[in-house]
Design a protein around this motif. Structure first.
Motif, PDB file in Angstrom:
ATOM      1  N   GLN A 131       0.847  -1.186   0.000  1.00 24.36           N
ATOM      2  CA  GLN A 131       0.000   0.000   0.000  1.00 24.36           C
ATOM      3  C   GLN A 131       0.882   1.235   0.000  1.00 24.36           C
ATOM      4  N   ARG A 132       0.638   2.085  -0.963  1.00 24.92           N
ATOM      5  CA  ARG A 132       1.422   3.299  -1.068  1.00 24.92           C
ATOM      6  C   ARG A 132       0.929   4.344  -0.074  1.00 24.92           C
ATOM      7  N   ALA A 133       1.877   5.049   0.457  1.00 25.77           N
ATOM      8  CA  ALA A 133       1.511   6.145   1.353  1.00 25.77           C
ATOM      9  C   ALA A 133       0.831   7.243   0.548  1.00 25.77           C
ATOM     10  N   PRO A 134      -0.155   7.923   1.150  1.00 24.52           N
ATOM     11  CA  PRO A 134      -0.842   8.978   0.402  1.00 24.52           C
ATOM     12  C   PRO A 134       0.131  10.065  -0.026  1.00 24.52           C
ATOM     13  N   ARG A 135      -0.048  10.506  -1.250  1.00 22.78           N
ATOM     14  CA  ARG A 135       0.852  11.528  -1.784  1.00 22.78           C
ATOM     15  C   ARG A 135       0.591  12.879  -1.137  1.00 22.78           C
ATOM     16  N   LYS A 136       1.648  13.642  -1.050  1.00 21.66           N
ATOM     17  CA  LYS A 136       1.489  14.987  -0.530  1.00 21.66           C
ATOM     18  C   LYS A 136       0.682  15.822  -1.517  1.00 21.66           C
ATOM     19  N   PRO A 137      -0.114  16.771  -1.021  1.00 27.01           N
ATOM     20  CA  PRO A 137      -0.867  17.617  -1.951  1.00 27.01           C
ATOM     21  C   PRO A 137       0.071  18.466  -2.788  1.00 27.01           C
ATOM     22  N   LEU A 138      -0.406  18.838  -3.963  1.00 34.73           N
ATOM     23  CA  LEU A 138       0.407  19.658  -4.855  1.00 34.73           C
ATOM     24  C   LEU A 138       0.603  21.053  -4.270  1.00 34.73           C
ATOM     25  N   PRO A 139       1.728  21.697  -4.566  1.00 30.57           N
ATOM     26  CA  PRO A 139       1.923  23.078  -4.092  1.00 30.57           C
ATOM     27  C   PRO A 139       0.834  24.006  -4.640  1.00 30.57           C
ATOM     28  N   ALA A 140       0.549  25.048  -3.865  1.00 29.32           N
ATOM     29  CA  ALA A 140      -0.471  26.020  -4.277  1.00 29.32           C
ATOM     30  C   ALA A 140       0.006  26.774  -5.511  1.00 29.32           C
ATOM     31  N   VAL A 141      -0.944  27.162  -6.359  1.00 24.56           N
ATOM     32  CA  VAL A 141      -0.652  27.923  -7.574  1.00 24.56           C
ATOM     33  C   VAL A 141      -1.388  29.256  -7.506  1.00 24.56           C
ATOM     34  N   PRO A 142      -0.895  30.282  -8.218  1.00 22.69           N
ATOM     35  CA  PRO A 142      -1.600  31.572  -8.218  1.00 22.69           C
ATOM     36  C   PRO A 142      -2.950  31.472  -8.905  1.00 22.69           C
ATOM     37  N   HIS A 143      -3.852  32.392  -8.544  1.00 23.13           N
ATOM     38  CA  HIS A 143      -5.193  32.423  -9.111  1.00 23.13           C
ATOM     39  C   HIS A 143      -5.390  33.723  -9.888  1.00 23.13           C
ATOM     40  N   PRO A 144      -6.106  33.671 -10.986  1.00 22.51           N
ATOM     41  CA  PRO A 144      -6.379  34.912 -11.724  1.00 22.51           C
ATOM     42  C   PRO A 144      -7.422  35.747 -10.997  1.00 22.51           C
ATOM     43  N   SER A 145      -7.429  37.051 -11.267  1.00 17.80           N
ATOM     44  CA  SER A 145      -8.413  37.929 -10.644  1.00 17.80           C
ATOM     45  C   SER A 145      -9.807  37.687 -11.195  1.00 17.80           C
ATOM     46  N   CYS A 146      -9.884  37.249 -12.429  1.00 16.55           N
ATOM     47  CA  CYS A 146     -11.180  36.965 -13.059  1.00 16.55           C
ATOM     48  C   CYS A 146     -11.017  35.695 -13.878  1.00 16.55           C
ATOM     49  N   SER A 147     -11.573  34.596 -13.384  1.00 13.06           N
ATOM     50  CA  SER A 147     -11.408  33.307 -14.074  1.00 13.06           C
ATOM     51  C   SER A 147     -12.536  33.113 -15.075  1.00 13.06           C
ATOM     52  N   SER A 148     -12.289  33.507 -16.302  1.00 17.13           N
ATOM     53  CA  SER A 148     -13.288  33.331 -17.353  1.00 17.13           C
ATOM     54  C   SER A 148     -13.170  31.916 -17.916  1.00 17.13           C
ATOM     55  N   PRO A 149     -14.267  31.334 -18.395  1.00 17.45           N
ATOM     56  CA  PRO A 149     -14.212  29.981 -18.961  1.00 17.45           C
ATOM     57  C   PRO A 149     -13.248  29.891 -20.148  1.00 17.45           C
ATOM     58  N   ALA A 150     -13.188  30.940 -20.970  1.00 16.31           N
ATOM     59  CA  ALA A 150     -12.291  30.895 -22.125  1.00 16.31           C
ATOM     60  C   ALA A 150     -10.837  30.849 -21.690  1.00 16.31           C
ATOM     61  N   LEU A 151     -10.502  31.597 -20.627  1.00 18.02           N
ATOM     62  CA  LEU A 151      -9.122  31.613 -20.138  1.00 18.02           C
ATOM     63  C   LEU A 151      -8.728  30.250 -19.569  1.00 18.02           C
ATOM     64  N   LEU A 152      -9.623  29.632 -18.797  1.00 21.78           N
ATOM     65  CA  LEU A 152      -9.332  28.306 -18.244  1.00 21.78           C
ATOM     66  C   LEU A 152      -9.243  27.243 -19.333  1.00 21.78           C
ATOM     67  N   ARG A 153     -10.055  27.390 -20.376  1.00 21.12           N
ATOM     68  CA  ARG A 153      -9.990  26.423 -21.468  1.00 21.12           C
ATOM     69  C   ARG A 153      -8.649  26.519 -22.200  1.00 21.12           C
ATOM     70  N   THR A 154      -8.165  27.748 -22.417  1.00 25.51           N
ATOM     71  CA  THR A 154      -6.857  27.924 -23.051  1.00 25.51           C
ATOM     72  C   THR A 154      -5.752  27.341 -22.179  1.00 25.51           C
ATOM     73  N   ALA A 155      -5.843  27.555 -20.860  1.00 28.08           N
ATOM     74  CA  ALA A 155      -4.831  27.015 -19.948  1.00 28.08           C
ATOM     75  C   ALA A 155      -4.860  25.492 -19.935  1.00 28.08           C
ATOM     76  N   THR A 156      -6.045  24.886 -19.961  1.00 33.19           N
ATOM     77  CA  THR A 156      -6.149  23.422 -19.965  1.00 33.19           C
ATOM     78  C   THR A 156      -5.578  22.837 -21.247  1.00 33.19           C
ATOM     79  N   ASP A 157      -5.866  23.466 -22.379  1.00 32.42           N
ATOM     80  CA  ASP A 157      -5.311  22.966 -23.644  1.00 32.42           C
ATOM     81  C   ASP A 157      -3.789  23.071 -23.657  1.00 32.42           C
ATOM     82  N   LEU A 158      -3.260  24.125 -23.064  1.00 30.14           N
ATOM     83  CA  LEU A 158      -1.803  24.288 -23.008  1.00 30.14           C
ATOM     84  C   LEU A 158      -1.163  23.162 -22.190  1.00 30.14           C
ATOM     85  N   LEU A 159      -1.759  22.831 -21.043  1.00 33.81           N
ATOM     86  CA  LEU A 159      -1.202  21.773 -20.195  1.00 33.81           C
ATOM     87  C   LEU A 159      -1.348  20.391 -20.844  1.00 33.81           C
TER      88      LEU A 159
END
Length: 296
Positions: free
Chosen positions: A152-180
């Motif tokens: 049994q694997r030990a639970p992984r540590k949570p990922l480090p926090a990331v910055p948040h945009p001031s206005c999270s528009s769906p189009a901006l998040l979609r562009t970011a997801t496609d980039l990743l």
């Protein structure tokens, strides 16, 4: 173990010709394959049976570890900590190899009471487990579980926090997801799960919101990766998104619209020059012709 073999003559070392080696069949043609260049040992050697070195069920690490243990003198420490400090495989792999040797009878552990009432565990190395079984001597085996039982694997540590945009528009998040999602096509080590992609997309959106082009974000995430490989790519990308976040763009005041200058026109009533888009009355004449209003 570290003693002279009584069956070895005391004369100088001699070599066994390749054609007279006991493993070579008479009349066998030379068509490649293994050739032994052997010299007889007279000191510092250990007799190891082929039943161990060619065991069909033991792993290579277990076979090598058994050979090492059989070559050690009496009283040597062969616990996991000592072996892990001696070899680079690590405690986990060495412990699994020791379990294999216990299951197949090459090692057994015996508890013994010593002076003072203290109980110690001794490790017994057996160079011929089959012979001891024929003599009806008990061989203690490890608990009944497969040597390769998944842990049994030990639970992984949570990922480090990331910055948040001031206005999270769906189009901006979609562009970011496609980039990743496209990173794995550029480097196979950057294969991200859906959960990791959703966590990192918010940080990429914060970069895009600061007028950073997608190509610049991609370069910041993939440049200068460790040459030895990436153990957890999502954690590395989250750290870069937070540590290398660029400053917001400078404030730019809106540029006022240019003032439109109309051409000069002559008033149709007083013939005075004034600026207007079309010929007609000047401002004074238009006021005089408007009907007078009665003050309340």
């Amino acid at each position: 173990m570290d003693t002279q073999n009584p069956s070895v003559p005391s004369h100088a070392q001699s070599r066994v010709a390749a054609d007279k080696h006991p493993n070579r069949r008479p009349g066998a043609a030379h068509h490649g394959g293994l050739v032994h260049d052997n010299a007889r040992h007279t000191t510092r050697f250990t007799v190891i049976g082929n039943h161990l070195t060619q065991h069909p069920d033991l792993s290579l690490l277990a076979i090598g570890l058994a050979c090492h243990i059989q070559s050690l003198p009496k009283g040597a420490r062969v616990d996991i900590k000592t072996l892990a400090a001696r070899f680079p495989e690590g405690a986990t792999r060495i412990a699994a190899a020791l379990r294999e040797l216990e299951i197949h009878g090459y090692l057994r552990r015996e508890r013994e009471r010593v002076a003072g009432g203290r109980i110690v565990t001794r490790t017994v190395s057996c160079n011929q487990p089959a012979a001891r079984r024929r003599e009806s001597e008990p061989v203690r085996s490890a608990p009944a579980r497969p040597a390769t039982a998944p842990k049994q694997r030990a639970p992984r540590k949570p990922l480090p926090a990331v910055p948040h945009p001031s206005c999270s528009s769906p189009a901006l998040l979609r562009t970011a997801t496609d980039l990743l999602s496209d990173l794995r096509t550029r480097d196979s080590r950057l294969l991200l799960s859906a959960h990791d992609t959703a966590h990192l997309a918010v940080g990429v959106a914060a970069w895009l919101e600061r007028d950073v082009s997608p190509a610049a974000v991609r370069h910041a995430l993939t440049a200068d990766l460790p040459p030895e490989g990436v153990r957890r790519p999502a954690a590395l990308l989250a750290h870069r998104l937070a540590a290398q976040l660029p400053p917001p763009p400078p404030f730019r005041a809106p540029v006022p619209a240019p003032t439109v200058r109309h051409p000069l026109q002559n008033c149709d009533s007083c013939d005075r020059a004034h600026r207007a888009p079309e010929p007609g009355l000047c401002g004074g004449c238009r006021e005089l012709r408007q009907p007078a209003t009665t003050a309340a």
